[in-house]
Scaffold this active site. Sequence first.
Site, PDB file in Angstrom:
ATOM      1  N   GLN A  15       0.812  -1.216   0.000  1.00 20.22           N
ATOM      2  CA  GLN A  15       0.000   0.000   0.000  1.00 20.22           C
ATOM      3  C   GLN A  15       0.850   1.272   0.000  1.00 20.22           C
ATOM      4  OE1 GLN A  15      -2.864   0.299   3.118  1.00 20.22           O
ATOM      5  NE2 GLN A  15      -1.619  -0.703   4.662  1.00 20.22           N
ATOM      6  N   ALA A  59       8.401  -4.904   3.381  1.00 19.96           N
ATOM      7  CA  ALA A  59       8.540  -5.335   4.781  1.00 19.96           C
ATOM      8  C   ALA A  59       7.633  -6.524   5.044  1.00 19.96           C
ATOM      9  CB  ALA A  59       8.163  -4.196   5.727  1.00 19.96           C
ATOM     10  N   THR A  96       7.866   2.012  12.339  1.00 18.61           N
ATOM     11  CA  THR A  96       6.518   1.889  12.868  1.00 18.61           C
ATOM     12  C   THR A  96       6.363   2.428  14.292  1.00 18.61           C
ATOM     13  OG1 THR A  96       4.941   0.187  13.597  1.00 18.61           O
ATOM     14  CG2 THR A  96       7.220  -0.488  13.473  1.00 18.61           C
ATOM     15  N   ASP A  97       5.128   2.774  14.616  1.00 18.70           N
ATOM     16  CA  ASP A  97       4.773   3.141  15.997  1.00 18.70           C
ATOM     17  C   ASP A  97       4.932   1.942  16.940  1.00 18.70           C
ATOM     18  OD1 ASP A  97       2.664   2.005  14.473  1.00 18.70           O
ATOM     19  OD2 ASP A  97       1.144   2.746  15.866  1.00 18.70           O
ATOM     20  N   TYR A 120       7.448  -8.255  15.512  1.00 19.89           N
ATOM     21  CA  TYR A 120       7.424  -7.294  14.396  1.00 19.89           C
ATOM     22  C   TYR A 120       8.124  -5.992  14.810  1.00 19.89           C
ATOM     23  CZ  TYR A 120       5.425  -3.641  11.371  1.00 19.89           C
ATOM     24  OH  TYR A 120       5.236  -2.552  10.563  1.00 19.89           O
TER      25      TYR A 120
END
Length: 269
Positions: A15, A59, A96-97, A120
């Site tokens: 995306q 990823a 990432t958060d 992750y």
Amino acid sequence: MDLSRGILVTGAGGQLGAALCAEFQPDARVIPLTRKEWDVTLPPPAGLPEVDVVLHAAAWTDVDGAEASPQDAAAVNVGGTQHVLELGAPVVLFSTDYVFDGHKREPYGESDAPNPLSVYGRTKLQAEAVAGEDAWIVRTSWLHGWAGTNFVRTMLRLGAERDEVSVVDDQRGSPTYVGHLAAAVRELLDLPQGRWHLSGGGDCTWADFAEATFETAGIDCHVRRIATAELDRPAPRPAYSVLRSERADAPELPHWRDGLRASMERLSG
Ligand SMILES: NC(=O)c1ccc[n+]([C@@H]2O[C@H](COP(=O)([O-])OP(=O)(O)OC[C@H]3O[C@@H](n4cnc5c(N)ncnc54)[C@H](OP(=O)(O)O)[C@@H]3O)[C@@H](O)[C@H]2O)c1
């Protein structure tokens, strides 16, 4: 940044990869590489041209799946980043958060100490370390767009099938439309390397986000607000992972509600 030699995008079928290609293709030479064209667990394929920058969007993003397959997740997220660096071009790494544990109750800035709860999150933090000081490390959150699956598309499908969906109401973050993130990445290329927090403005829970999705789409579906524990998912997630940049010159993304509208316009168009 001078982009006359072009831009290489990994994970171009995902995306964010699709949004990066759409952002830069009108005025730059973009080399979009899907997993089929370059599986980043392998060294770079021979014959890739020299480029000005690599936007590394490939990823392992299956957060729950990473708990059962930590080595496979690391091979993509950590090993893949090592292979991207072998190209020798400047790199934008997307992180990432989920590198944070979510114990704060105010937005996380770039100087906050990471403490990932999940496999992750740990692989993404390792990827950041591998990318090092010379990369742009873009931490973002709760992505949605038109390619691949995401929360908005799942809600639209479920909302069309059911009268009620159960959605967690005890995780708070900032949904980010990939089109807005891609535009911010363009700005970032003229800013110094280092860590940057780039997420949609404002924050909400997943349940709020589901309700806003139904409202925007005109779907009559009730959101039952549940606790994360009720779902019993393999990977722990931060209860609070709102990101904000501490850097005065950071590109600012529109509010998440504007991102949702833009995403749904793109989906319906
Ligand atoms: N999604 C989120 O909410 C979110 C939040 C914060 C940060 N991020 C980060 O943002 C970046 C982009 O995420 P996204 O939402 O665009 O994810 P995505 O839609 O899952 O896209 C990831 C892409 O990477 C590809 N890929 C997976 N393994 C690969 C491999 N070994 N070699 C080459 N390509 C491979 C996937 O291909 P296949 O489809 O063939 O598997 C997919 O096209 C990632 O770094 C992610 O960690 C995402």
